[in-house]
Structure formats: C-alpha cells, structure tokens
Design an enzyme around this catalytic site. Structure first.
Site, PDB file in Angstrom:
ATOM      1  N   HIS A   8       0.840  -1.206   0.000  1.00 60.07           N
ATOM      2  CA  HIS A   8       0.000   0.000   0.000  1.00 60.07           C
ATOM      3  C   HIS A   8       0.867   1.245   0.000  1.00 60.07           C
ATOM      4  CE1 HIS A   8       0.245   1.189   4.388  1.00 60.07           C
ATOM      5  NE2 HIS A   8       0.583  -0.078   4.532  1.00 60.07           N
ATOM      6  N   GLU A  45      -5.050   1.419   3.049  1.00 60.16           N
ATOM      7  CA  GLU A  45      -4.799   0.192   3.810  1.00 60.16           C
ATOM      8  C   GLU A  45      -4.863   0.498   5.285  1.00 60.16           C
ATOM      9  OE1 GLU A  45      -2.031  -2.689   5.977  1.00 60.16           O
ATOM     10  OE2 GLU A  45      -2.126  -0.545   5.942  1.00 60.16           O
ATOM     11  N   ASP A  86       4.471  -5.383   2.925  1.00 60.36           N
ATOM     12  CA  ASP A  86       3.937  -4.120   3.447  1.00 60.36           C
ATOM     13  C   ASP A  86       5.090  -3.165   3.721  1.00 60.36           C
ATOM     14  OD1 ASP A  86       3.002  -2.138   5.343  1.00 60.36           O
ATOM     15  OD2 ASP A  86       1.161  -3.303   5.466  1.00 60.36           O
TER      16      ASP A  86
END
Ligand SMILES: *[C@@H]1O[C@H](CO)[C@@H](O)[C@H](O)[C@H]1NC(C)=O
Ligand SMILES: *[C@@H]1O[C@H](CO)[C@@H](O)[C@H](O)[C@H]1NC(C)=O
Ligand SMILES: *[C@@H]1O[C@H](CO)[C@@H](O)[C@H](O)[C@H]1NC(C)=O
Ligand SMILES: *[C@@H]1O[C@H](CO)[C@@H](O)[C@H](O)[C@H]1NC(C)=O
Ligand SMILES: *[C@@H]1O[C@H](CO)[C@@H](O)[C@H](O)[C@H]1NC(C)=O
Ligand SMILES: *[C@@H]1O[C@H](CO)[C@@H](O)[C@H](O)[C@H]1NC(C)=O
Length: 771
Positions: free
Chosen positions: A385, A433, A462
């Site tokens: 994200h 996110e 991530d």
C-alpha cells in the site's frame, strides 16, 4: 508477439551505456545465450507465437533471467523513490495522498509498465480536527494541572515540517469530551479485563488506559467498549518502545527507539474494507448497504472517544494513579509503581477531548502490468500500500519504493534481453490500507470472480521494519518456493556472511527455526493487518506475505510515528548502501519470476496434504480429546473427526500420486514443448485446489471470512489461525453449561469438522482426473 526480436535490439542499445565490466560481460553472455535460443526457436516462431525455450536449456534460461533481474535491482533507485513518496504526510483520502498515487502511476509509466491506471472507490474515512489537536487534561477542580499538546515535535526539520504532521490521533475514534476515572487495563486483552474484575476493579463508566503492543489496537478498544468504558487512551510503554532507556542518547534520532513525545497512530476499526459497503465494492454506482449508525451498532466503528499518547504523557497519568499496584507482569518501564485505579490521587480528574469526523472520500489503487507472453490471463500479483499515517518511510513506502524498483528491474531485463514472463505480472499499490485494508478489500470484492479464476498468487510486502532476518507468512503449498527462492538471495548482512550464513535463507533459518520441521524456517499462517488478507480469506487466492524485520516482538518502535522519514532508513536501519532494501527487492522479484515463468506452478500440493494430515489433525485431536469425557454429546464430532482423518489421508495419498502425474506432464512437455496442454491441465488443477477451501457462506457471523483452513483471529486481528470455525466450536462446547447446550454445541462441532472434510474431499477430487 515478437518476443525475441524487439528485445534483442533493445539489449544491444542498452548494453552500451556503462554498467561495470563484469556486468557487461554477464549481460553479453546472456545476450549470446538468448541469441542462440532465438536461432533455435526462430523457425517455430511464426507457427506458434507462445513458444517456450527448449526444455534442455530451460534451467539455464531461468537462472540467467534470475541473475539478470537480481543484478538490475538498484539500491540508489530505491532510495530516490522513497524520497519522492515521502515528501509530505499522506493520509488516505487527502490531496497529498492523491499526489502520491499520481507519482507512483507516473513512475510506473515512465519505467515502462503497461496499462498503468488508477482504480477509484468512494469510501468512508475518518479524520481529526487539524486545527484543534486531541488532548488529555488533568485537573484539580477548575485548575489545570497538566495539559498535553496533542502534537509530536519536529526533530528533523528538513523531513518533518509538513503541515499537521505532528497530530496525535487514531482513525475512527468517536468525537467527544469525557471526564472520568481512569483504569489501567494493561494490553486490553479480554483476560486483562477479567483480571481487573477479580481485583474488584470495573471499567464500566471509566476511561480505559491501554498499553500498545501484543495485539491490534482496534481489538483493545472494542473489548474496552464491550466492558463499558466511556473513553480510551492508547499509550506506548518505554518497556516496549525505548528498552535501553528514554534519555536522548538511547532514543531517536540517535537510535531507532521511540523519542519522548513519539506517538503511534492507527486505525481502530473492527473489520476490513469500507464500513458502508460490506461484501460489495464501494463504487460510486453501487448502493451503500450500511449506514454509519448500523456500522456503529455492529461494533465495526467504535462509539467512544479514543486518543493515543506518548510515554511522557502517560507518565503524567500513571504517576498520579491510585488503587492497588498492578499485577507484576503489568508493570511497565516508567519509573513509578503502576496502579490499577480507578481514578487519580488527591481528587484530581482526568479529561480526554477528542475531535474527529467521518468523511466520504475518494481513494485510488494504482495498477500496472507486465503482460505474460504465454499465459496473459494468469496473474502473479505483487502488492504494497502507499497511504501512510504521516510520512511513512517505513510503513509502507520502503515497500512502495522497493516494489517500483522490482518493476523497473523487470522491464529493464526485458529491454536488455528480450525476456518476457510467461504469465502476467500485476503490480498493485493500494490506497487506504491503514484505515482497514480498504483499497485492497474493495478491489477483491470488485474483481472477485476474475481473481478466483486467474490469480495464481498474491505476494505482499507491506514494509521492511528491521535488518535482522527475512520473515515469511504463507500457506503450506508455498513453503517450498519461499525457501528455495530465499536460498538464491545473497545475504545483505556482512556480519552474517562472516558467520558463514551466505544467503538470506541461512539467517532466516537461524532466527525462525521451525521446531517441528528440521531445516525449515517457521512460516506462520498469514494473519490480518495487511492487504494479503482479503485475497486469502475472501477469494481463496494463496498468498505470501513477507518482510525483513528484527526477528523480535519489540521490533520497530517508531511504528506509525512522525519520525518515520527517510533519515531512519538511510542512517539507522540500512546505512550500508540500502543493502537490505535491495535484498528485499531481489527476494520479491525472484518469487514473482518463479510463479510467472516456471512451467509447472511452484506449489507443493503434497506439503498442503501433509500439513493437514499431520499438523492440523494433531492440533484438532489435542483440542478435542479432553472433551471425550462427554461421551454422548461429543460422539458425532468424534465420528466426524475420524472421517476427516480418513479424508486427509486420502488427500495425501492422491497428492503424492499427483507428483507422478506432474512428472509425466513435464516429460510430455519436454518431448513436445509446443503442446502445453498437459502442463496447463496440471496448473489448472493446482489452482483449483486452493479454491476448494473457500466456503462461500463464510464463517458464522463473518461472511467475509470464507477460508475454512485459514482465517483471522477474532480476538487478535493481527494473527492468523488454522480452522478457526472448528476451534470456535470446540471452545463453545467447552463453555457449554448444560447437557442441552452441550448437545447443541456437539452438533455444531461435528458440522464444522464436516465442512473442513468437504473441502479436503474437493481438493482430492480436483487432483484426480476422474470422478
Ligand atoms: C521519572 O520519569 C519522568 C518522566 O520521564 C521524569 O520526568 C522524572 O524525572 C523521572 N524521575 C526519576 C526519579 O528518575
Ligand atoms: C524500456 O524501454 C522502453 C522503450 O524504449 C522505455 O520507455 C522504458 O523506460 C525502458 N524501461 C527500462 C526500465 O529500462
Ligand atoms: C533487535 O533485536 C535484538 C535481539 O532480539 C535486540 O537486542 C535489539 O534491541 C532489537 N532492536 C530493535 C531496534 O528492535
Ligand atoms: C540494523 O539496524 C540497527 C537499528 O535497529 C542499526 O543499529 C544497525 O546499524 C543496522 N545494521 C546494519 C548492518 O545496517
Ligand atoms: C513436497 O512436499 C513433500 C512433503 O512435505 C516433500 O516430501 C517433497 O519433497 C516436496 N516436493 C518437492 C518437489 O519439493
Ligand atoms: C516428487 O517428485 C520430485 C521430483 O520429480 C521429487 O523430488 C519429490 O521428492 C517427489 N515428492 C514426493 C512426495 O514423492
């Protein structure tokens, strides 16, 4: 597609512009190799455009591409992209974050990804009042004894002076001013509240003081609200975030530990995706099925005011609390005796003032492609994200920068050598996110069918939070590919190499050994907390979620703070030429390449079967055995457990035989590489197996949680669980208070075991070539 010709020309053009001699040599070697391949394949090319290299040279071809991709990952680019993405604070739904979306799309377009575009959704988000920060007051009657500023101070002005950057807030908190007695609730686990009850301390009508860590903050708040709290304060304890001491020399910017006024932001929503459009995409034209009031009633959005504070502010409260000393394990790192409360000494009162509002906003996922040469409708999806609480130089933008460099290195390899992956690689940069996996959840909801039919795997990274070891969460069928990819990545740590651990795998195995499987690192079930979750638990697309971290619970103290700016990455985490950032990119690229290029998808079905048969069955037996005392009530479940065992053994047997089928298909392919039908049939079955474990009805009360083997813990949204529905039923059985309740719970347990068995049988049937 002119896969070879065009690429060969580009290679010639690019190899002139100055890489070091060794690289020139290698790229020429690859060039010559590919040119030979071109010649070999050329005569078939016009008849069959989707040609693979000749099988006898396939291994060489793969390893040459792998080396080229790996060499092409350039740490300086990652550094530069990271700076571009973290110029301003960029919370989802703001103008600044829209700019980041466009910056990513522009970069990806320049790099040469295909069909780069933005995919928008209209979603509900939550913001503080930027002009009036959230505050804590301690008062003596009308007189204020302490007032927090609600804003973290700038420490590195060049990087942290953006407007409103220092605001301390958590998303989804209800607005309100609450005065009340404070209760120290430790980590905010259910057990902590039960413990307080036993000590005679009630949270009803009080303000809950909750310590960050060991669980998702949204769960802590939800549980506090369930126990009757009228407000909550989340704080970081120095025992978690400044373990070497809170003096200047031991905290940021001298170390990576949290400075005095640092605060962790975050979401406290319970559940994922846009709260107003559960199970359906939040497109402008799709009806919003839930109201804000309904979302609150369903406990998705909290109804109490909540704010986060630093350990320095927490000291102001904790040092003034009355009541009994807390149980020993609850004592934190501040220099006072922690007390349960309720309330403060000398009649002081505590007030929290939280200002917040819910807003409808547009979010945008960024998508870009490298289209597959042979199977363009098979998708290998890489994602991260881009929205951040503040600047996000760790969470998430070191990941965004690395992903972009993986994309660039792939296109560069295509330009230089004519390589093109056999299957399509999709690059995804998710929005929102941080507010509850909103961008990815809406995307999976919108494209559910297409993803279930076409997605081979989703690989999530991530953020890289530390520099000690690789960490991988994945499903059993992908254990092997994760391990073999990691074995090819050179260790970025010089001291590890000096200790004889030459690859990323070696260090990984040292820090995360699996006690049950010698020689293999521990790979837990992927939990919540990042964008892989909807792919796995809703769509049944297998996922790998990986990261580089410090291999300890007390990792990453600066998490979601103002101080996550590039200084941390460049001067603290990875000062040696971004070696770790680079290794993460190499790992990501290599995983993607394997899924995109290997003739047979790199899934080990036998590993899945073995894990169910040996590990999961054993866990289940251990849980159910103590209940055998209730002979009558448990008898159905006992029978179903036996049936599941039989089904699992059969799955294992058929999976082992499938290995032979694979070998046959592979040799058919080797004899006639121009007829991919055998291998396609194998790959289709492999993908089908993973989908068998989706129960379209979902778990009881959680229709978005549909995977019967893997789900997110309802008690801790960060953790993954195996067979949660079954274990929930075991717990319900244990908690039953009467014979009638037990009988019902026994039937429910039998039914849940039976659902798992149904999925296992589905997998067996998919593997077989007959009914
Ligand atoms: C205890 O910690 C507080 C807050 O950090 C500090 O102000 C105070 O001086 C410390 N007291 C002692 C005795 O170390
Ligand atoms: C690849 O080539 C295309 C076309 O020449 C160019 O636009 C693109 O920037 C190149 N990408 C990389 C990463 O070399
Ligand atoms: C990293 O882990 C080591 C050992 O587990 C620990 O000593 C060190 O303090 C940790 N550092 C950070 C920044 O978390
Ligand atoms: C790893 O990170 C720590 C901070 O957690 C830092 O002190 C150390 O220098 C880093 N190690 C390397 C090799 O970059
Ligand atoms: C797949 O997993 C099984 C069982 O864990 C193992 O015995 C086998 O060697 C693996 N197959 C391959 C091709 O690695
Ligand atoms: C499957 O076959 C491969 C080679 O074709 C072999 O390495 C592996 O051990 C086999 N696995 C099982 C479970 O038979």
């Amino acid at each position: 597609m002119p896969y070879v010709g065009v690429g060969a020309q580009k290679r010639a053009a690019e190899s002139l512009c100055g890489p070091p001699m060794l690289k020139v040599y290698l790229s020429m070697a690859l060039g010559v190799f590919l040119t030979v391949l071109v010649a070999l394949l050329g005569k078939y090319h016009s008849e069959n455009p989707s040609i693979q290299p000749r099988p006898e040279t396939l291994e060489d071809y793969h390893s040459q591409v792998a080396n080229k991709l790996s060499d092409n990952i350039n740490a300086e680019n990652i550094k530069e992209y990271l700076r571009v993405f973290t110029r301003e604070p960029h919370v989802a739904g703001t103008e600044n974050n829209k700019k980041v979306a466009h910056a990513i799309a522009d970069l990806w377009t320049t790099i040469g990804l295909e069909d780069v575009r933005l995919i928008p959704y209209d979603v509900l988000l939550s913001y503080p009042n930027w002009d009036q920060p959230n505050k804590v007051f301690i008062k003596n009657g009308a007189q204020t004894v302490f007032e927090s500023t609600g804003v973290s101070p700038v420490i590195i002005p060049d990087e942290q002076s953006g407007k409103y950057a220092g605001h301390q807030w958590v998303a989804w908190a209800a607005p309100g001013v609450v005065t009340g007695e404070v209760v120290f609730c430790n980590r905010g686990h259910e057990a902590d509240f039960e413990n307080l009850k036993k000590m005679g301390v009630s949270v009803e009508g009080k303000i809950a003081l909750l310590r960050y860590g060991d669980g998702f903050r949204g769960d802590k708040v939800k549980i506090a609200q369930d126990y009757g709290a009228i407000g909550a304060i989340l704080y970081s304890d120095p025992a978690d975030v400044a373990t070497d001491g809170t003096d200047q020399s031991h905290v940021y910017p001298n170390t990576v530990w949290m400075p005095n006024e640092g605060v962790q932001r975050g979401s406290i929503m319970h559940g994922d995706g846009d709260p107003l459009t559960p199970l359906y995409p939040a497109k402008t034209e799709i009806y919003k099925s839930r109201t804000i009031e309904q979302a609150k009633k369903a406990r998705v959005i909290p109804t109490i005011p909540v704010l986060p504070i630093s350990y320095t502010t927490a000291w102001q409260i904790i040092s003034r609390m009355k009541g009994r000393p807390v149980p020993k394990p609850w004592q934190g790192g501040l220099n006072v005796t922690y007390r349960t409360g309720p309330g403060l000494n000398n009649g002081l009162t505590l007030t929290i003032d939280v200002k917040s509002e819910l807003k409808s906003r547009k979010i945008r996922n960024v998508i870009g492609y490298i289209r597959g040469r042979d199977e363009p409708d098979r998708y290998v999806i890489l994602g991260n994200h881009f929205d951040a609480w503040v600047y996000g130089s760790i969470d998430p933008n070191d990941g965004t920068a690395i992903l972009s460099e993986v994309a660039r290195s792939m296109v560069a390899t295509m330009n230089q050598t004519g390589w093109r992956p056999a299957r399509t690689i999709i690059f995804m940069s998710w929005d929102a996110e941080e507010f509850g996996l909103i961008g990815s959840t809406e995307f999976v909801e919108e494209f559910l069918d297409v993803l279930q039919k076409r997605a081979v795997v989703y690989i999530n990274m991530d953020c890289m939070t530390g520099n000690r070891s690789l960490m991988v969460n994945t499903v059993p069928a992908l254990y092997d590919v994760a391990v073999s990819a990691a074995k090819t990545i050179t260790n970025p740590s010089k001291s590890e190499i000096d200790r004889g651990r030459k690859t990323v795998f070696d260090t990984w195995l040292k820090y995360w050994p699996d006690s049950k499987r010698k020689g293999r690192p521990l790979m837990p079930v992927p939990g919540g907390g990042s964008d892989h979750a909807p792919f796995l638990t809703y769509a049944g697309v297998p996922v790998i979620d990986f990261s580089y971290n410090n291999a300890s619970k007390k990792d990453y103290a600066l998490y979601h703070s103002l101080y996550e700016t590039p200084f941390v990455n460049e001067h603290l985490l990875d000062p040696d030429h971004f070696a770790f950032h680079k290794a993460v990119g190499q790992m990501w690229g290599e995983l993607a390449r394997r899924f995109a290029d290997e003739v047979i998808l790199p899934f080990n079905v036998t590993d899945l079967a073995a894990t169910i048969m040996k590990v999961y069955m054993q866990d289940l037996r251990n849980a159910i055995n103590p209940l055998m005392y209730f002979k009558e009530a448990i008898s159905d479940a006992k029978q179903q457990l036996t049936n599941l065992g039989t089904a699992a053994t059969e799955f294992y047997t058929v999976a082992s035989q499938f290995n032979t089928t694979i070998t046959l298909a592979r040799s058919a392919f080797e004899q006639n590489p121009y007829d991919p039908r055998h291998v396609n049939a194998i790959n289709e079955r492999i993908m089908g197996i993973e989908r068998c474990f989706i129960n379209p009805r979902g778990m009881a009360g959680a229709p978005q949680s549909r995977h019967v083997l893997f789900s997110i813990s309802s008690k801790d949204s960060y953790s993954g669980l195996e067979m949660a529905s079954v274990f929930d039923a075991v717990a319900a059985f244990s908690a039953a208070k009467s014979a009638a309740e037990r009988e019902e719970a026994g039937r429910e347990l039998a039914q849940q075991i039976s659902i798992v068995q149904y999925s296992v049988m589905c997998a067996t049937n998919i593997l077989r070539d007959h009914i």
